[in-house]
Scaffold this active site. Sequence first.
Site, PDB file in Angstrom:
ATOM      1  N   ASN A  38      46.664  46.325  47.863  1.00 23.23           N
ATOM      2  CA  ASN A  38      45.276  46.009  47.141  1.00 23.23           C
ATOM      3  C   ASN A  38      45.353  46.253  45.547  1.00 23.23           C
ATOM      4  OD1 ASN A  38      42.801  45.596  45.981  1.00 23.23           O
ATOM      5  ND2 ASN A  38      41.709  46.086  47.975  1.00 23.23           N
ATOM      6  N   HIS A  84      42.066  37.120  46.786  1.00 21.18           N
ATOM      7  CA  HIS A  84      42.187  38.562  46.560  1.00 21.18           C
ATOM      8  C   HIS A  84      42.967  39.224  47.749  1.00 21.18           C
ATOM      9  CE1 HIS A  84      41.482  42.669  45.778  1.00 21.18           C
ATOM     10  NE2 HIS A  84      40.783  42.992  46.764  1.00 21.18           N
ATOM     11  N   CYS A 140      37.101  44.587  42.507  1.00 17.54           N
ATOM     12  CA  CYS A 140      38.096  43.669  43.116  1.00 17.54           C
ATOM     13  C   CYS A 140      38.021  42.184  42.872  1.00 17.54           C
ATOM     14  CB  CYS A 140      38.390  43.820  44.615  1.00 17.54           C
ATOM     15  SG  CYS A 140      38.921  45.537  44.686  1.00 17.54           S
TER      16      CYS A 140
END
Length: 324
Positions: A281, A251, A114
């Site tokens: 996500n 993020h 990520c």
Amino acid sequence: MTVRAVIKGVGHYLPERVVPNSEFEATLDTSDEWIRTRSGIERRHFAAEGETTSQLGAHAARAALKDAGLEADDIDMIIVATSTPDLTFPSVGTMIQKELGMTKGFAFDVQAVCAGFVYALSNANAQIVSGQAKRVLVIGAETFSRIMDWTDRSTCVLFGDGAGALVLEAQEGTGTSDDRGILSVDLNSDGNYRDMLYVDGGVSSTGDSGKLRMQGNALFRQAVSKLASTAETAMDKAGITAADIDWVVPHQANIRIIEGTAKKLGLPMDKIVVTVQDHGNTSAASIPLAMSVGKARGQIKQGDICVAEAIGGGLAWGAVVLRW
Ligand code: UT7
């Protein structure tokens, strides 16, 4: 003379299929209410059968090139942040290079889960500042739906597929924070956190691609403090303070992490670009997706100071300060 990596264009692509939280209620002991309140996610996009990470990335790259008013042949480097490549090799970068019809320059992937897009931006910046490349496509592209365990309610409701891309160009700057472009980068990792977020398969261990495993609660606690501290370090390096920030582009893992980090940085939520409700996500794609959506919404404008920050498996985390 200071060389800066300046943003010339941004774009994104989301697969057609939109999956609302309610769709999981049929197969899992979960609810729209739980997913919304614990994560802020309302829906996510999933790639169609046969739709690959390189295809998502190529769509996003074309959108970013269009926004920049450039052709693929104007680009001399492609870097793709992904943990869900089409194949073990060749790189997604070279697949996108072919898809765009490019025969020159060079392309490769980086894998920092990520945090991948922050790592890719850092690498692109270094290549531009060192004179190795002049115009770079930086792409975050993922198909996390391919590594979900659909029986694990604590993970499969959180992730989505998508891609985002930036075009960066070498331009002369003054060396101050008045310059447009990337102003500072802070990167960190600590492999001792391996078991907090990993995929339980791979080429040299099980021989298959495996499924995502996460200790969500423990990771949550690490996320807020590490994201705030890396953002602060990057701001220090750029010679700015929180008061100078126009937009944080975090993020997009969980609205509560985004809110907790904003609070620690002393920033109100109207300075944060939030897309987690619509995308879930999307790992390395989440920051460029949020940048592209933030610009399209009229939030991010030329000259704005933006801080991008991310954390993911590794653990790996980091932040970039840039003037749009
Ligand atoms: O992108 C990389 C970075 N990723 C992250 O940073 C993710 C970090 N973690 C998180 O976002 C959150 O920890 C989660 C959203 C994953 C979970 O939220 P939480 O508030 O930390 O919940 P929890 O894990 O402590 O679980 C609370 C309860 C548990 O039940 P018990 O043990 O209290 O009975 C879970 O089994 O919620 C249960 N639960 C669910 N219930 C309904 C877990 N998933 C679900 C679900 N539906 N989908």
